[in-house]
Motif scaffolding. Sequence first.
Motif, PDB file in Angstrom:
ATOM      1  N   ASP A 272      38.283  36.968  39.660  1.00 55.27           N
ATOM      2  CA  ASP A 272      36.861  35.321  39.851  1.00 55.27           C
ATOM      3  C   ASP A 272      36.151  35.803  39.392  1.00 55.27           C
ATOM      4  O   ASP A 272      35.621  35.196  38.699  1.00 55.27           O
TER       5      ASP A 272
ATOM      6  N   GLY B   7      38.351  31.769  33.996  1.00 52.50           N
ATOM      7  CA  GLY B   7      38.535  32.338  34.593  1.00 52.50           C
ATOM      8  C   GLY B   7      39.319  30.550  34.917  1.00 52.50           C
ATOM      9  O   GLY B   7      39.891  29.493  34.633  1.00 52.50           O
TER      10      GLY B   7
ATOM     11  N   ARG C 256      35.149  30.024  48.907  1.00 53.92           N
ATOM     12  CA  ARG C 256      36.685  30.201  47.445  1.00 53.92           C
ATOM     13  C   ARG C 256      36.283  29.388  45.845  1.00 53.92           C
ATOM     14  O   ARG C 256      36.630  29.996  44.990  1.00 53.92           O
TER      15      ARG C 256
ATOM     16  N   CYS D 289      37.986  31.291  43.160  1.00 59.40           N
ATOM     17  CA  CYS D 289      37.400  33.087  42.571  1.00 59.40           C
ATOM     18  C   CYS D 289      38.572  33.516  43.286  1.00 59.40           C
ATOM     19  O   CYS D 289      38.867  34.660  43.303  1.00 59.40           O
TER      20      CYS D 289
END
Length: 681
Positions: free
Chosen positions: A40, A52, A117, A143
Amino acid sequence: MLICPQCKFENPISNKFCQKCGASLTHKFCPQCDTQVPVDAQQCHNCGAECGRVWWAIITKVGDLEVTERDFNESEKEIGGSEESGSDSTSPPQVVSVSASTLSLLPEYPYLDQQKRYQLLEPLPNLGDVAPHTQVYVRVLDCLPYQVSPLEAMIANQYQGLVTPAMEASGVPVSAKAYVALAAYTHQGIPPIHDAWQNENIQVVLIEDRSDWKYLLDLWRDESTSCLQMINCFYQMTQLWALLEPLNCCHSLLDLSNLRLDEDQAVALQMLYGPTFQQSSTSNMLTHEENNTPEQIENVLNIQALAQVWHKLFRESQRTQFGSLLQLLTDLEAGKIDNLLHLQSGLQAIATELQPTSSFDDSDVTATVDLATNSPTILQLGEPQEDNVSKNDDMPTVVLPMQLISLEHAGLTDVGRQRHHNEDYFGIDSKITRLELPTSRNVQARALYILCDGMGGHAGGEVASALAVNTVQQYFQTHWVDNKLPTEEQIREAVGQANQAIYKINQQDARSGVGRMGTTLVMLLIQDTQAAVAHVGDSRLYRLTRKGGLEQITVDHEVGQREISRGVEPSVAYTRPDAYQLTQALGPRDEHSISADVQFLDIAEDTLFILASDGLSDNDLLETRYSTHLLPLLSSGANLETGVRDLIDLANDYNGHDNITIVLIRAKVRPNLDSQNMVNG
């Protein structure tokens, strides 16, 4: 479920490691420095590189909201400003929450969803200030990037025939239905959808973030851009029109800021505009200083609208329209060209005119293409309006065959850090012809890639590996004469001749036992979008695609694998002291003891093929590092020569006990789109 980034195995959400390959499901490697970071993490804590998974969130307000400003002494912290070009805002918009009566509409800042999330990378605008049916945009960090979203699972089940189009349609927000309906056409410039949900009057759609993709207008402003490239882009826009028109989304093509270019300079859309599309006036608005929103272009859904946006491309870039195109645009605006097929034929004629010395005839462009019979069905999710429902019934439901647009390769061999001489050998023999077609770039290719890992000591192993490569190359120079792959029988004959050439020397020199020289062999043959693979021994071929990840195509000819094929558990098979002993190799025995594994493959998406000797593949090195050292090489902008050298360095750092050889082949493909099939599809 969690999809393993290494082997694509489906794991329970609670798993921290993959049940199949043991890869971490909580950490990943930074693509720049190989540092292990949490899944994450937006940036690497070691080098600062972006690592990410970021999505482009489209938030649609479909009705009035009762909102109140929140006291955000705690949440006033800035988490990143808007990155959209053309924004005049000097401070982020005030973050608001909904009132207690509608508290479920938005989660606690800084997340976009209740499950926490999707983390906001920029503040949300005040939704109370925007009009109904307005869209605003933010970027969000995923994430839980290895977790399959419900929408992705639904689309996958639809393709596998596990659900009917109507079974899940009611749970898909209206703003997401066009993306879902066109999910099979992401290779044609449609943004892939990742997730979507609705809470009362708020709809959220997550798609691929293309905010940093190059604008189509930038291509026009590039002085090196040819007239043929321009016509090519226009043709691609007509193909997109054919997909968008049944869904009433053609306004997506009329906003220059929404027209982007992918890595292969093909036209792509940043997002889809529906029939009621409006943009927010906040700083999160998608803007481009010279560009108009769809409302500023004539609000019509017929092909005459294309002429207006094409004129605007020339006007904004200050490029001069050339004669044949100017006449076509004049006829289009006057209504003399009133259907898509007529327009595409006109573009094809101009393209042919621009390349009078072309080596291909018109049949290369206009020949009818047979539709694939086993292609996935597109989800047909009806709109509430009856007109749109009837239009969706006419949507194409198959994927067209692919055509090769580029084929590149690079190879390198290294002695390693413990051996004194190199017994590996590789050969590349390719014939690649590039054609500029009206519809797209096209490549006709015939290529042979061979890698051999010799054995038998100095003046033995290197002789065997070189002899095998040369023998196979000579065979196909006379037996690969048509524009189609050699047959399985011919491939086996080529391998057999290589075996006999080495076996003959062993017999003549009266070599025996370990003194008999030999070699492994793995080879890849490519004819346009068709491929064949043959191998003997433990040199491997891998295939890497964005959808499928890394796949080992060949199965090693060694004792451990033989035992596994007989039903022995892998953990038991590889406890044998002779588990890694080869069961097949070229040269030690006559042709009756050799049986090459041969298989045929279709190149249905952009693919990186990797031929590797065991100096590179040992200790699961590629399986554990493919995301950092192989996946970036799928991009056209990545240099394969540099990639090969980096892989050699990696193998020397982590293996180094053996010779190291690698051949990389990057094949890029696009749909073979026939204009009549697209219109009538």
